[in-house]
Motif scaffolding. Structure first.
Motif, PDB file in Angstrom:
ATOM      1  N   VAL A   1       0.841  -1.194   0.000  1.00  0.00           N
ATOM      2  CA  VAL A   1       0.000   0.000   0.000  1.00  0.00           C
ATOM      3  C   VAL A   1       0.880   1.249   0.000  1.00  0.00           C
ATOM      4  O   VAL A   1       2.002   1.231   0.514  1.00  0.00           O
ATOM      5  CB  VAL A   1      -0.979   0.047   1.190  1.00  0.00           C
ATOM      6  CG1 VAL A   1      -1.933  -1.133   1.154  1.00  0.00           C
ATOM      7  CG2 VAL A   1      -0.251   0.090   2.509  1.00  0.00           C
ATOM      8  N   THR A   2       0.348   2.310  -0.565  1.00  0.00           N
ATOM      9  CA  THR A   2       1.089   3.573  -0.591  1.00  0.00           C
ATOM     10  C   THR A   2       1.104   4.191   0.798  1.00  0.00           C
ATOM     11  O   THR A   2       0.259   3.897   1.642  1.00  0.00           O
ATOM     12  CB  THR A   2       0.449   4.561  -1.590  1.00  0.00           C
ATOM     13  OG1 THR A   2      -0.905   4.787  -1.201  1.00  0.00           O
ATOM     14  CG2 THR A   2       0.509   4.048  -3.008  1.00  0.00           C
ATOM     15  N   LYS A   3       2.077   5.050   1.020  1.00  0.00           N
ATOM     16  CA  LYS A   3       2.195   5.744   2.303  1.00  0.00           C
ATOM     17  C   LYS A   3       0.910   6.539   2.540  1.00  0.00           C
ATOM     18  O   LYS A   3       0.461   7.296   1.660  1.00  0.00           O
ATOM     19  CB  LYS A   3       3.406   6.673   2.252  1.00  0.00           C
ATOM     20  CG  LYS A   3       3.744   7.353   3.539  1.00  0.00           C
ATOM     21  CD  LYS A   3       4.599   6.459   4.394  1.00  0.00           C
ATOM     22  CE  LYS A   3       5.155   7.248   5.568  1.00  0.00           C
ATOM     23  NZ  LYS A   3       5.994   6.414   6.388  1.00  0.00           N
ATOM     24  N   TYR A   4       0.299   6.367   3.684  1.00  0.00           N
ATOM     25  CA  TYR A   4      -0.965   7.014   4.065  1.00  0.00           C
ATOM     26  C   TYR A   4      -2.102   6.716   3.087  1.00  0.00           C
ATOM     27  O   TYR A   4      -3.040   7.498   2.964  1.00  0.00           O
ATOM     28  CB  TYR A   4      -0.779   8.523   4.238  1.00  0.00           C
ATOM     29  CG  TYR A   4       0.232   8.876   5.292  1.00  0.00           C
ATOM     30  CD1 TYR A   4       0.071   8.451   6.611  1.00  0.00           C
ATOM     31  CD2 TYR A   4       1.360   9.607   4.966  1.00  0.00           C
ATOM     32  CE1 TYR A   4       1.012   8.745   7.573  1.00  0.00           C
ATOM     33  CE2 TYR A   4       2.311   9.913   5.931  1.00  0.00           C
ATOM     34  CZ  TYR A   4       2.122   9.479   7.239  1.00  0.00           C
ATOM     35  OH  TYR A   4       3.065   9.772   8.193  1.00  0.00           O
ATOM     36  N   ARG A   5      -1.989   5.607   2.372  1.00  0.00           N
ATOM     37  CA  ARG A   5      -3.014   5.171   1.402  1.00  0.00           C
ATOM     38  C   ARG A   5      -3.367   6.266   0.394  1.00  0.00           C
ATOM     39  O   ARG A   5      -4.507   6.366  -0.073  1.00  0.00           O
ATOM     40  CB  ARG A   5      -4.297   4.710   2.115  1.00  0.00           C
ATOM     41  CG  ARG A   5      -4.167   3.519   3.045  1.00  0.00           C
ATOM     42  CD  ARG A   5      -3.935   2.209   2.363  1.00  0.00           C
ATOM     43  NE  ARG A   5      -4.996   1.764   1.502  1.00  0.00           N
ATOM     44  CZ  ARG A   5      -5.357   0.499   1.399  1.00  0.00           C
ATOM     45  NH1 ARG A   5      -4.800  -0.429   2.132  1.00  0.00           N
ATOM     46  NH2 ARG A   5      -6.290   0.160   0.563  1.00  0.00           N
ATOM     47  N   ARG A   6      -2.392   7.077   0.038  1.00  0.00           N
ATOM     48  CA  ARG A   6      -2.630   8.128  -0.963  1.00  0.00           C
ATOM     49  C   ARG A   6      -2.908   7.474  -2.318  1.00  0.00           C
ATOM     50  O   ARG A   6      -2.210   6.560  -2.728  1.00  0.00           O
ATOM     51  CB  ARG A   6      -1.419   9.045  -1.089  1.00  0.00           C
ATOM     52  CG  ARG A   6      -1.181   9.899   0.118  1.00  0.00           C
ATOM     53  CD  ARG A   6       0.070  10.751  -0.078  1.00  0.00           C
ATOM     54  NE  ARG A   6       0.455  11.365   1.174  1.00  0.00           N
ATOM     55  CZ  ARG A   6       0.355  12.653   1.427  1.00  0.00           C
ATOM     56  NH1 ARG A   6      -0.115  13.470   0.534  1.00  0.00           N
ATOM     57  NH2 ARG A   6       0.728  13.126   2.593  1.00  0.00           N
ATOM     58  N   GLY A   7      -3.898   7.987  -3.023  1.00  0.00           N
ATOM     59  CA  GLY A   7      -4.237   7.482  -4.346  1.00  0.00           C
ATOM     60  C   GLY A   7      -3.336   8.113  -5.401  1.00  0.00           C
ATOM     61  O   GLY A   7      -3.618   9.218  -5.850  1.00  0.00           O
ATOM     62  N   VAL A   8      -2.268   7.432  -5.736  1.00  0.00           N
ATOM     63  CA  VAL A   8      -1.291   8.024  -6.655  1.00  0.00           C
ATOM     64  C   VAL A   8      -1.171   7.276  -7.981  1.00  0.00           C
ATOM     65  O   VAL A   8      -0.535   7.778  -8.905  1.00  0.00           O
ATOM     66  CB  VAL A   8       0.118   8.113  -6.014  1.00  0.00           C
ATOM     67  CG1 VAL A   8       0.093   9.006  -4.805  1.00  0.00           C
ATOM     68  CG2 VAL A   8       0.652   6.744  -5.661  1.00  0.00           C
ATOM     69  N   PHE A   9      -1.770   6.098  -8.103  1.00  0.00           N
ATOM     70  CA  PHE A   9      -1.569   5.286  -9.298  1.00  0.00           C
ATOM     71  C   PHE A   9      -2.678   5.489 -10.329  1.00  0.00           C
ATOM     72  O   PHE A   9      -3.835   5.662  -9.987  1.00  0.00           O
ATOM     73  CB  PHE A   9      -1.503   3.801  -8.941  1.00  0.00           C
ATOM     74  CG  PHE A   9      -0.427   3.460  -7.955  1.00  0.00           C
ATOM     75  CD1 PHE A   9       0.816   4.055  -8.012  1.00  0.00           C
ATOM     76  CD2 PHE A   9      -0.666   2.528  -6.961  1.00  0.00           C
ATOM     77  CE1 PHE A   9       1.806   3.733  -7.110  1.00  0.00           C
ATOM     78  CE2 PHE A   9       0.315   2.196  -6.053  1.00  0.00           C
ATOM     79  CZ  PHE A   9       1.554   2.801  -6.121  1.00  0.00           C
ATOM     80  N   ASN A  10      -2.277   5.437 -11.590  1.00  0.00           N
ATOM     81  CA  ASN A  10      -3.212   5.366 -12.708  1.00  0.00           C
ATOM     82  C   ASN A  10      -2.767   4.203 -13.584  1.00  0.00           C
ATOM     83  O   ASN A  10      -1.799   3.505 -13.264  1.00  0.00           O
ATOM     84  CB  ASN A  10      -3.276   6.689 -13.476  1.00  0.00           C
ATOM     85  CG  ASN A  10      -1.929   7.104 -14.041  1.00  0.00           C
ATOM     86  OD1 ASN A  10      -1.100   6.270 -14.409  1.00  0.00           O
ATOM     87  ND2 ASN A  10      -1.698   8.399 -14.116  1.00  0.00           N
ATOM     88  N   ASP A  11      -3.441   3.969 -14.673  1.00  0.00           N
ATOM     89  CA  ASP A  11      -3.146   2.820 -15.521  1.00  0.00           C
ATOM     90  C   ASP A  11      -1.713   2.851 -16.053  1.00  0.00           C
ATOM     91  O   ASP A  11      -1.026   1.817 -16.068  1.00  0.00           O
ATOM     92  CB  ASP A  11      -4.146   2.744 -16.679  1.00  0.00           C
ATOM     93  CG  ASP A  11      -3.947   1.490 -17.505  1.00  0.00           C
ATOM     94  OD1 ASP A  11      -4.027   0.387 -16.925  1.00  0.00           O
ATOM     95  OD2 ASP A  11      -3.692   1.608 -18.721  1.00  0.00           O
TER      96      ASP A  11
END
Length: 134
Positions: free
Chosen positions: A24-34
């Protein structure tokens, strides 16, 4: 085992080791796209190859990725995980401007489970059915 095609052979052993991994990303930040996930899959496949492991399945959402990895018994799973997270973080932050916290893409923790509890087809289907962002 009923299917001997799943068996891998080392110099002194025959094995069939798989791990279901979640990062999981740090602090569950939504950083990914396709596009980022596509590049990440390539990076992680290359890291696995360097460890004589195989990335069997990969997918993710905006804030985490799931992997199914087949690996040899000579590899410490924690070493493979550290390399997967470290290399992917370094290369992705170099290529993309990611909303990271103090240049940390990944949370320091991870989930790892042996795939023995569920069939590989069930795990593959579960990973394939992740809601991949556009």
């Amino acid at each position: 085992m009923s299917n001997t095609d799943d068996l891998r052979h080392g110099r002194t052993c025959v094995y069939n080791l798989q791990a279901h991994l979640v990062f999981v990303t740090k602090y569950r930040r939504g950083v990914f796209n396709d596009a980022i996930l596509t590049d990440m899959e390539t990076i992680m496949r290359d890291v696995c190859h360097d460890f004589d492991a195989e990335l069997v399945e990969f997918n993710g959402e905006t804030d985490h990725v799931r992997l199914l990895v087949s690996y040899p018994p000579k590899i410490a799973l924690s070493a493979l995980i550290n390399s997967l997270k470290g290399v992917s973080s370094r290369l992705l932050r170099k290529k993309y401007t990611l909303k990271t916290h103090r240049n940390h893409l990944w949370s320091p923790s991870y989930y790892a489970a042996s795939s023995g509890g569920a069939t590989l087809d069930t795990l593959k289907q579960y990973i394939q059915n992740q809601r991949r962002p556009d």
